[in-house]
Motif scaffolding. Structure first.
Motif, PDB file in Angstrom:
ATOM      1  N   LYS A 273       1.519  -6.865  -0.955  1.00  0.00           N
ATOM      2  CA  LYS A 273       0.498  -6.057  -0.851  1.00  0.00           C
ATOM      3  C   LYS A 273       1.129  -4.507  -0.546  1.00  0.00           C
ATOM      4  O   LYS A 273       1.738  -4.069   0.467  1.00  0.00           O
ATOM      5  CB  LYS A 273      -0.320  -6.431   0.347  1.00  0.00           C
ATOM      6  N   GLN A 274       0.539  -3.765  -1.306  1.00  0.00           N
ATOM      7  CA  GLN A 274       0.823  -2.299  -1.366  1.00  0.00           C
ATOM      8  C   GLN A 274      -0.296  -1.454  -1.054  1.00  0.00           C
ATOM      9  O   GLN A 274      -1.504  -1.965  -0.989  1.00  0.00           O
ATOM     10  CB  GLN A 274       1.485  -1.714  -2.534  1.00  0.00           C
ATOM     11  N   ASN A 275      -0.324  -0.226  -0.568  1.00  0.00           N
ATOM     12  CA  ASN A 275      -1.551   0.777  -0.062  1.00  0.00           C
ATOM     13  C   ASN A 275      -2.347   0.452  -1.536  1.00  0.00           C
ATOM     14  O   ASN A 275      -2.228   1.150  -2.524  1.00  0.00           O
ATOM     15  CB  ASN A 275      -0.986   1.846  -0.046  1.00  0.00           C
ATOM     16  N   GLY A 276      -3.664  -0.106  -1.449  1.00  0.00           N
ATOM     17  CA  GLY A 276      -4.594   0.043  -2.377  1.00  0.00           C
ATOM     18  C   GLY A 276      -4.509  -1.230  -3.564  1.00  0.00           C
ATOM     19  O   GLY A 276      -5.146  -0.821  -4.600  1.00  0.00           O
ATOM     20  N   ALA A 277      -3.449  -1.966  -3.411  1.00  0.00           N
ATOM     21  CA  ALA A 277      -3.481  -2.680  -4.395  1.00  0.00           C
ATOM     22  C   ALA A 277      -2.455  -4.287  -4.116  1.00  0.00           C
ATOM     23  O   ALA A 277      -1.846  -4.129  -3.054  1.00  0.00           O
ATOM     24  CB  ALA A 277      -2.446  -2.281  -5.732  1.00  0.00           C
ATOM     25  N   GLN A 278      -2.867  -5.166  -4.731  1.00  0.00           N
ATOM     26  CA  GLN A 278      -1.930  -6.458  -4.605  1.00  0.00           C
ATOM     27  C   GLN A 278      -1.036  -6.427  -5.568  1.00  0.00           C
ATOM     28  O   GLN A 278      -1.401  -6.345  -6.956  1.00  0.00           O
ATOM     29  CB  GLN A 278      -2.866  -7.804  -4.659  1.00  0.00           C
ATOM     30  N   VAL A 279       0.303  -6.973  -5.633  1.00  0.00           N
ATOM     31  CA  VAL A 279       1.086  -6.949  -6.708  1.00  0.00           C
ATOM     32  C   VAL A 279       1.238  -8.484  -7.059  1.00  0.00           C
ATOM     33  O   VAL A 279       1.463  -9.442  -6.142  1.00  0.00           O
ATOM     34  CB  VAL A 279       2.508  -6.665  -6.113  1.00  0.00           C
ATOM     35  N   VAL A 280       0.991  -9.066  -8.119  1.00  0.00           N
ATOM     36  CA  VAL A 280       0.821 -10.067  -8.579  1.00  0.00           C
ATOM     37  C   VAL A 280       1.699 -10.526  -9.852  1.00  0.00           C
ATOM     38  O   VAL A 280       1.808  -9.732 -10.654  1.00  0.00           O
ATOM     39  CB  VAL A 280      -0.608 -10.631  -9.215  1.00  0.00           C
ATOM     40  N   LEU A 281       2.585 -11.637  -9.509  1.00  0.00           N
ATOM     41  CA  LEU A 281       3.334 -12.070 -10.425  1.00  0.00           C
ATOM     42  C   LEU A 281       2.825 -13.377 -11.323  1.00  0.00           C
ATOM     43  O   LEU A 281       2.490 -14.184 -10.701  1.00  0.00           O
ATOM     44  CB  LEU A 281       4.853 -12.551  -9.934  1.00  0.00           C
TER      45      LEU A 281
END
Length: 389
Positions: free
Chosen positions: A149-157
């Motif tokens: 989880k980054q500032n303002g977004a979820q990182v999805v693989l």
């Protein structure tokens, strides 16, 4: 008859394992002028050692003499003449499985194929994602799902591709992620705006987790292919090795910016881009049309040159191919270094040989060397070092 069948029958013939039906099929093949080029190529790839006691069929003798006893040095190599890359993939898998077959030509030197135990597999999907806090995530073996989880977004693989799912929860700070591939890996990425990026081996891209304001800026090294989402009110730009900038509204293009290549090459497939250079003599910026390529010297001594491009060649890596038309041995070896994660060493200078054709990248190093044997250049493998003798 397709080339896969020709290759199969030739291999069975050399092993003396043809069935009666296959023997008749092979006789007809020998008498068919349309298949002589493919037949000769198959024999040159699969011809056996002298102790295999190859049958000296009268109908086959001219081909065997040409394949095994030629004294003429080859200066221009038809790598896979007139063969489709799909057929080539099948043929090379067979060739790799029969790595012990090498050609011994009169008064020439055969390629020394390394033992099976030292064979090196092809590159594959994989990358490292560096988050805003500096932590690193190796993506090669992770399962699908949210990986950060980054500032303002979820990182999805998902299925070998990273994407950013906006959450709307941001503190206003712009944070950056970097995706990088080592040699022997490549990967796909969907940027926060939906732009698709394919990252070649030994490359990187740095980008914000959410595009703020009225611009979309990323930085790349190595090689990447972009399919940019159109948004005229928010221009998209790519900073390349701090030497060039590519400005787009929405387009498909490839940028090759490896430091060991002669130039930074931007190839346009669709749309329009403006390529500009910093601190160079000559034209400082050019606008490309589809089918054109901008070349900016890595040596930093000239401005931008524009030429008509071979777009198929430019994006072959993205499509799983080596594209060798017009390539020198040195160019091919640089590709091999990146894809197989090897070091290439020349003991006696770089042979002056030019290639034609294409082949898939999903073959082992030995499988590729079996085909390269037609250059009459000798190789040997020591660990992860390929030595051109």
């Amino acid at each position: 008859m397709d080339n896969t069948r020709i290759y199969y029958l030739t291999g069975r013939y050399l092993e003396k394992n043809l069935s009666e039906a296959e023997q008749e099929e092979f006789r007809r093949l020998l008498q068919a002028p349309a298949h002589q080029e493919a037949l000769q190529a198959a024999f040159e790839a699969l011809a056996g050692e002298p102790d295999m006691n190859i049958p000296r069929d009268e109908a086959l003798l001219p081909l065997l003499q040409q394949a095994l006893n030629s004294d003429k040095p080859v200066r221009r190599i038809h790598f896979l003449p007139r063969w489709s890359w799909a057929a080539a993939s099948v043929l090379l898998v067979l060739a790799a499985g029969a790595y012990y077959w090498t050609v011994h030509k009169k008064n020439t030197h055969p390629v020394a194929i390394a033992a099976k135990a030292t064979d090196i597999g092809p590159g594959r999907e994989g990358a490292t994602l560096t988050l805003a806090d500096g932590s690193k995530i190796k993506l090669d073996s992770l399962g699908n799902g949210v990986i950060a989880k980054q500032n303002g977004a979820q990182v999805v693989l998902a299925n070998g591709q990273v994407a950013y799912d906006p959450t709307g929860n941001t503190n206003g700070e712009v944070v950056f992620n970097t995706m990088s591939t080592p040699r022997g890996r490549q990967f796909r990425l969907t940027l926060p705006d939906g732009t698709l990026v394919w990252l070649n081996a030994a490359s990187s891209i740095r980008y914000p987790t959410v595009f703020p304001g009225k611009e979309r800026k990323v930085e790349v090294t190595g090689e990447a292919y972009f399919e940019v989402v159109k948004n005229p009110s928010v221009p998209f730009s790519v900073r390349v090795n701090n030497k060039a900038e590519i400005e787009v509204l929405g387009t498909h293009f490839n940028v090759n910016a490896y430091e060991n290549e002669q130039s930074i090459a931007t190839t346009l497939l669709e749309g329009a881009v403006r390529v500009s250079a910093a601190n160079r003599r000559g034209p400082g910026a050019v606008v490309l049309r589809p089918g054109q390529q901008a070349q900016l010297s890595n040596a930093g001594i000239t401005g931008i040159k524009v030429a008509n491009a071979n777009t198929e060649k430019a994006v072959a890596w993205k499509n799983g191919l080596f594209y060798f038309d017009g390539a020198t041995l040195a160019e091919i070896m640089r590709q091999m270094e990146r894809w197989y994660d090897i070091e290439v060493v020349y003991e006696n200078g770089v042979p002056d040989i030019e290639f034609e054709g294409e082949m898939t990248k999903d073959v082992s190093l030995n499988g590729l060397l079996i085909m390269l044997k037609r250059t009459d250049v000798r190789f040997r493998i020591e660990g992860r070092k390929l030595i051109v003798q």
